[in-house]
Design an enzyme around this catalytic site. Structure first.
Site, mmCIF file in Angstrom:
data_model
loop_
_atom_site.group_PDB
_atom_site.id
_atom_site.type_symbol
_atom_site.label_atom_id
_atom_site.label_comp_id
_atom_site.label_asym_id
_atom_site.label_seq_id
_atom_site.Cartn_x
_atom_site.Cartn_y
_atom_site.Cartn_z
ATOM 1 N N ARG A 147 0.811 -1.221 0.000
ATOM 2 C CA ARG A 147 0.000 0.000 0.000
ATOM 3 C C ARG A 147 0.841 1.266 0.000
ATOM 4 N NH1 ARG A 147 -3.071 -3.559 3.437
ATOM 5 N NH2 ARG A 147 -1.963 -2.606 5.162
ATOM 6 N N GLU A 201 2.105 -7.354 14.192
ATOM 7 C CA GLU A 201 1.177 -7.706 15.263
ATOM 8 C C GLU A 201 1.015 -9.221 15.361
ATOM 9 O OE1 GLU A 201 -2.549 -5.384 15.887
ATOM 10 O OE2 GLU A 201 -1.856 -4.348 14.080
#
Length: 172
Positions: free
Chosen positions: A58, A95
């Site tokens: 992105r 994460e």
């Protein structure tokens, strides 16, 4: 312009308790996409930028059009094993695990001023790794630009010497 109207919120993705900020709804609207890039351009135009670097994937959809708008080059920072020439790499924690980013050894010249661009600043792991790679090549990170910043995750703290610009901020 309230760009938040063009960000789709997806509850409990990718896991329960996470409110995912989906930028694809902004990207598919040509006028809003253009306005978002123009707004970022305006906010970083005071920086002396030689090249923009964006992490896969992105970061490409923010960094490349921003580089075009500013008339500077774009450097892709890719996942390990994706670039065809000599690279340097750095690992970072996600994460949900670990990953590695790579950049061509000749992508950034010593002394070049680099803006790092991505869609989202969360914990700062990806961007601090990108900063590390730029520094390894002798580049100067003059700023970081994002469409979205998740303030509660305090990603800015991992970028103490970098000017951070974000169009939108969320506290949840």
């Amino acid at each position: 312009m309230d760009f938040k109207e063009f960000i789709r919120m997806i509850p409990d993705f990718p896991m329960a308790g996470i409110s995912f900020k989906d930028i694809t709804t902004l990207l598919k609207d040509g006028e809003m996409y253009r306005q978002a890039i123009d707004a970022l351009k305006e906010r970083v135009s005071h920086l002396n930028i030689d090249v923009i670097a964006g992490p896969e994937a992105r970061g490409f959809v923010v960094g490349a059009p921003l580089a075009y708008a500013l008339g500077v080059g774009f450097v892709p920072i890719r996942k390990s094993g994706k670039l065809p020439y000599d690279t340097i790499e750095a690992g970072y924690d996600l994460e949900y695990g670990k990953d590695r980013l790579a950049v061509h050894t000749d992508a950034i010249l010593p002394g070049q001023n680099v803006l790092i661009a991505d869609d989202l600043l969360a914990t700062g792991g990806t961007i601090s790794t990108a900063v590390n790679l730029v520094h390894q090549l002798g580049g100067n990170v003059v700023g970081a630009a994002f469409l979205i910043e998740l303030e509660q995750l305090e990603g800015r703290k991992k970028l103490p010497d970098v000017e951070v610009v974000s169009l939108l901020s969320y506290e949840d």
